[in-house]
Design a protein around this motif. Sequence first.
Motif, mmCIF file in Angstrom:
data_model
loop_
_atom_site.group_PDB
_atom_site.id
_atom_site.type_symbol
_atom_site.label_atom_id
_atom_site.label_comp_id
_atom_site.label_asym_id
_atom_site.label_seq_id
_atom_site.Cartn_x
_atom_site.Cartn_y
_atom_site.Cartn_z
ATOM 1 N N VAL A 127 33.850 -2.217 -27.825
ATOM 2 C CA VAL A 127 33.340 -3.346 -27.608
ATOM 3 C C VAL A 127 31.666 -2.944 -27.073
ATOM 4 N N MET A 128 30.947 -3.725 -27.831
ATOM 5 C CA MET A 128 29.343 -3.627 -27.461
ATOM 6 C C MET A 128 28.789 -4.981 -26.853
ATOM 7 N N GLY A 129 28.173 -4.932 -25.678
ATOM 8 C CA GLY A 129 27.445 -6.279 -25.496
ATOM 9 C C GLY A 129 26.008 -5.919 -25.780
ATOM 10 N N ARG A 130 25.352 -6.990 -26.171
ATOM 11 C CA ARG A 130 23.880 -6.859 -26.767
ATOM 12 C C ARG A 130 22.957 -8.158 -25.932
ATOM 13 N N LEU A 131 22.015 -7.567 -25.024
ATOM 14 C CA LEU A 131 21.214 -8.379 -24.313
ATOM 15 C C LEU A 131 19.750 -8.241 -24.605
ATOM 16 N N VAL A 132 19.174 -9.383 -25.310
ATOM 17 C CA VAL A 132 17.485 -9.279 -25.849
ATOM 18 C C VAL A 132 16.905 -9.905 -24.737
ATOM 19 N N GLY A 133 15.792 -9.160 -24.404
ATOM 20 C CA GLY A 133 14.973 -9.700 -23.455
ATOM 21 C C GLY A 133 14.134 -10.739 -23.872
#
Length: 397
Positions: free
Chosen positions: A65-71
């Motif tokens: 799984v990959m989580g992606r958090l864009v600032g």
Amino acid sequence: MSVIEKMVDISKLVEAVQDEVIEWRRHFHENPELSFQEFETSKYVYEKLLSFEKMEVSQVTPTSVMGRLVGSKPGKVLGLRADMDALPIKEETGLPFASKNNNVMHACGHDGHTAMLLGAAKVLSQLKDEINGEIRFFFQHAEELFPGGASEMVKEGVTEGIDGVIGLHLASQIPIGKFCICYGPVTAAADAFDILIQGKGGHGSEPNATVDPIAIGVQLVNGINQIMSRKVDASLRAVISVTQFHGGTANNIIPDRVTIGGTVRTFDPEIRKQIPIWLEKLTKGLTEANDASYQFDYQLGYSSVVNEENITKLVDHTIVETFGESNRVISQAIMGGEDFSAFSEAAPGCFVLLGAGNDRLEENFPHHHPKFDVKEESLVLGVTYYVQTALTFLNEK
């Protein structure tokens, strides 16, 4: 807001997830899954990540799984990695949350790794306005089984456009709170070999009528044990260990074949290239001299994890600023293998060890032992490490 005020805010956010992180770790420990079989684990992680505010989530492979958090502002891209798989070991810890899956156990701390990164993801998702750039959370499958899950995730493109990657491993042999960091190599390249010696079997009373593969195999093992001392400069660290020798079915029968297997650990790329040549040359010579034949198989495993200097300096500085200089230990590389190397070959990386054992080290069981455990007080430190290093990396000019 001052740096001190930000630190206080982060400490409060980390403290707020501490109980959840322990709960998650115990859930993973109680429900371990082997490499490439982490279906329920990855589902659990996927659903937790979806519950975090502003987190994009994708299933990279069937069990990762990959989580992606864009600032809120553009900037660099950082990857944070945790591995999720367990080992084929029958647990003997006696913990109330011991494994419910027979002969499968989290005996290397991956349950803690996954829980800590989930905790960091939850905290960082609440700090989106403080983030310049992007954070990718890599929940990786199959670290324990070659060819490993890291290389599969890299092939799926998770490191495209990335500027750095950070990893962490809990260590039962190190007291709680100590962060061990290396400049340069961290782990050895880990390869394996298998050799079959084909002789001619017969009665144990007439060895002269046979081509005894056991006798040849013993000579081969003795020769292998001399390779390092006679072929490799003593200042260079390298290991060849014969770990398997199989042959024979009865006390009065000389078998027609034996198999020999082992592991090779190196840091120097040239030595790594030469060892299979030396091993096969020795095998060929001994079998030909004794009228036997052989089959030789050499498997290149995980490459050496090498910490890149600039990101390692940043991580080093962050550890000192966050946990104090007395809790940062500059250490030497270990002979163990780690497939984090696939990530650190794709982008500048830093991989550290976090102490999770008693001060009384004799009471700690080693990794891959049926009684292995980590002290849960270390988990909150791992969450803090991930959060602080991520913010420092992304907000650094």
